[in-house]
Design an enzyme around this catalytic site. Structure first.
Site, short mmCIF file in Angstrom:
data_model
loop_
_atom_site.label_atom_id
_atom_site.label_comp_id
_atom_site.label_asym_id
_atom_site.label_seq_id
_atom_site.Cartn_x
_atom_site.Cartn_y
_atom_site.Cartn_z
N LYS A 11 12.70 80.87 -34.86
CA LYS A 11 13.89 80.93 -35.94
C LYS A 11 15.15 80.98 -35.42
O LYS A 11 15.37 81.09 -34.15
CB LYS A 11 13.52 82.29 -36.61
CG LYS A 11 11.91 82.46 -37.15
CD LYS A 11 11.50 83.95 -38.08
CE LYS A 11 10.30 83.68 -38.77
NZ LYS A 11 10.18 84.92 -39.36
N TYR A 51 9.43 79.23 -48.13
CA TYR A 51 8.98 80.66 -48.35
C TYR A 51 8.56 80.70 -49.70
O TYR A 51 8.56 82.02 -50.19
CB TYR A 51 9.88 81.50 -47.70
CG TYR A 51 9.95 81.59 -46.19
CD1 TYR A 51 8.48 82.31 -45.74
CD2 TYR A 51 10.96 81.34 -45.34
CE1 TYR A 51 8.72 82.49 -44.51
CE2 TYR A 51 10.81 81.58 -44.12
CZ TYR A 51 9.51 82.20 -43.48
OH TYR A 51 9.55 82.27 -42.15
N PHE A 59 12.90 91.01 -50.17
CA PHE A 59 13.50 90.36 -48.75
C PHE A 59 13.82 88.91 -49.00
O PHE A 59 14.30 88.36 -47.94
CB PHE A 59 12.89 90.75 -47.52
CG PHE A 59 11.24 90.46 -47.44
CD1 PHE A 59 11.13 89.12 -47.29
CD2 PHE A 59 10.17 91.22 -47.80
CE1 PHE A 59 9.59 88.61 -47.02
CE2 PHE A 59 8.97 90.84 -47.80
CZ PHE A 59 8.85 89.64 -47.45
N ARG A 87 -0.66 83.38 -33.65
CA ARG A 87 -0.11 84.50 -34.10
C ARG A 87 -0.52 85.79 -33.18
O ARG A 87 0.51 86.87 -33.27
CB ARG A 87 -1.07 84.92 -35.41
CG ARG A 87 -0.68 84.01 -36.55
CD ARG A 87 -1.20 84.51 -37.91
NE ARG A 87 -0.82 85.48 -38.45
CZ ARG A 87 0.37 85.73 -39.32
NH1 ARG A 87 0.81 84.58 -39.53
NH2 ARG A 87 0.77 86.72 -39.97
N THR A 93 4.36 91.37 -37.45
CA THR A 93 5.84 90.87 -38.18
C THR A 93 6.94 91.81 -37.70
O THR A 93 7.96 91.24 -37.44
CB THR A 93 5.47 90.91 -39.65
OG1 THR A 93 4.24 90.34 -39.99
CG2 THR A 93 6.71 90.72 -40.27
N ARG A 104 7.26 88.88 -30.37
CA ARG A 104 8.30 89.60 -31.30
C ARG A 104 8.44 90.83 -30.66
O ARG A 104 9.67 91.29 -30.84
CB ARG A 104 7.54 89.65 -32.61
CG ARG A 104 7.46 88.64 -33.48
CD ARG A 104 6.36 88.52 -34.44
NE ARG A 104 6.70 87.67 -35.44
CZ ARG A 104 6.06 87.15 -36.54
NH1 ARG A 104 4.77 88.02 -36.77
NH2 ARG A 104 6.26 86.44 -37.55
N ASN A 114 12.57 88.11 -36.33
CA ASN A 114 11.36 88.30 -35.46
C ASN A 114 11.30 86.98 -34.66
O ASN A 114 9.96 87.02 -34.38
CB ASN A 114 10.30 89.15 -36.11
CG ASN A 114 9.75 88.15 -37.44
OD1 ASN A 114 10.38 86.98 -37.32
ND2 ASN A 114 8.81 88.68 -38.14
N HIS A 117 7.76 82.00 -36.45
CA HIS A 117 6.80 82.11 -37.61
C HIS A 117 5.49 81.49 -37.22
O HIS A 117 5.52 80.40 -36.36
CB HIS A 117 7.40 81.29 -38.73
CG HIS A 117 6.59 80.81 -39.76
ND1 HIS A 117 6.09 81.69 -40.74
CD2 HIS A 117 5.73 79.58 -39.69
CE1 HIS A 117 5.14 81.04 -41.36
NE2 HIS A 117 5.05 79.86 -40.93
N GLU A 128 2.18 73.83 -44.57
CA GLU A 128 3.30 74.04 -44.01
C GLU A 128 3.55 72.81 -42.89
O GLU A 128 4.59 72.42 -42.74
CB GLU A 128 3.20 75.42 -42.97
CG GLU A 128 3.32 76.44 -43.98
CD GLU A 128 3.23 77.78 -43.48
OE1 GLU A 128 2.99 77.81 -42.08
OE2 GLU A 128 3.41 78.89 -43.98
P1 ATP Z 1 6.08 84.61 -40.49
O1 ATP Z 1 5.07 84.24 -41.99
O2 ATP Z 1 7.09 84.47 -40.26
O3 ATP Z 1 4.76 84.00 -39.46
P2 ATP Z 1 4.63 86.95 -40.87
O4 ATP Z 1 3.25 86.27 -41.48
O5 ATP Z 1 4.06 88.07 -40.05
O6 ATP Z 1 5.43 86.14 -40.62
P3 ATP Z 1 5.11 87.61 -43.85
O7 ATP Z 1 4.83 88.64 -44.44
O8 ATP Z 1 4.61 86.05 -44.13
O9 ATP Z 1 5.31 87.70 -42.11
O10 ATP Z 1 6.79 87.60 -44.19
C1 ATP Z 1 7.52 86.52 -43.76
C2 ATP Z 1 8.72 86.46 -42.85
O11 ATP Z 1 9.70 87.54 -43.81
C3 ATP Z 1 8.72 87.53 -41.83
O12 ATP Z 1 8.39 86.91 -40.51
C4 ATP Z 1 9.93 88.32 -41.66
O13 ATP Z 1 11.06 87.35 -40.92
C5 ATP Z 1 10.35 88.14 -43.18
N1 ATP Z 1 9.86 89.87 -43.58
C6 ATP Z 1 8.66 90.25 -43.82
N2 ATP Z 1 8.65 91.44 -44.18
C7 ATP Z 1 10.06 91.91 -44.21
C8 ATP Z 1 10.63 93.19 -44.62
N3 ATP Z 1 9.75 94.23 -45.18
N4 ATP Z 1 11.85 92.81 -44.59
C9 ATP Z 1 12.69 91.94 -44.15
N5 ATP Z 1 12.09 90.63 -43.80
C10 ATP Z 1 10.66 90.93 -43.85
MG MG Z 2 3.39 84.86 -43.17
#
Ligand code: ATP
Ligand code: MG
Length: 138
Positions: A11, A51, A59, A87, A93, A104, A114, A117, A128
């Site tokens: 990212k 997304y 968010f 992962r 996350t 992370r 973080n 992705h 994706e």
């Molecule tokens: P990713 O999809 O990026 O691999 P993830 O699957 O662990 O991460 P998701 O729940 O899919 O997390 O959320 C996608 C992204 O949105 C997160 O990686 C983070 O950058 C952001 N995000 C998630 N939760 C929050 C939150 N509560 N506040 C702000 N940003 C968030």
């Molecule tokens: Mg995700």
């Protein structure tokens, strides 16, 4: 164990801080193959499309602004159980909740910023990967 492909993104926060090499090194050390890789900057609309599953989340606006704020490195990783293994290298996350030694935990600065992705299932990985790569690139 199944050989899988997963979509990984370094990212903008991590690219800005010159963490690309460190993260690629961890991928190699874990034995995952990098099938395809490129550096690009997402438009806001492209980040929103990627997304789209999160569009109702509070968010979403901040996330898509962040993801279009600078260069990212997108890649396709391949290996046995690649989706889960990537992962696990990333960690949870929220960097504060992520296990010691994960990307992370070591480099993330907030739940949004973080560093990386990773796809979360075979179906999302297929979507994706196809979002960023044409068949001839794979
Ligand atoms: P990713 O999809 O990026 O691999 P993830 O699957 O662990 O991460 P998701 O729940 O899919 O997390 O959320 C996608 C992204 O949105 C997160 O990686 C983070 O950058 C952001 N995000 C998630 N939760 C929050 C939150 N509560 N506040 C702000 N940003 C968030
Ligand atoms: Mg995700």
């Amino acid at each position: 164990m199944p050989v899988e492909r997963t979509l990984a993104i370094i990212k903008p926060d991590a690219v800005r801080r010159n963490l690309t090499g460190e993260i690629l090194s961890r991928i190699h050390q874990a034995g995952l193959q990098i099938v395809a890789i490129k550096s690009l900057r997402l438009s806001r609309a492209e980040a929103e499309g990627f997304y789209a599953v999160h569009r109702e989340r509070p968010f979403f606006n901040d996330l898509t602004e962040f993801m279009s704020s600078g260069k990212v490195v997108v890649m396709v990783l391949e290996g046995e159980n690649a989706i889960l293994r990537w992962r696990e290298l990333m960690g949870a996350t929220d960097p504060a909740q992520a296990a010691p030694g994960t990307i992370r935990r070591e480099f993330g600065t907030s739940i949004q910023n973080n560093c990386t992705h990773g796809s979360d299932a075979p179906e999302t990985a297929a979507f994706e990967v196809s979002y960023f790569f044409a068949a001839y690139e794979l």
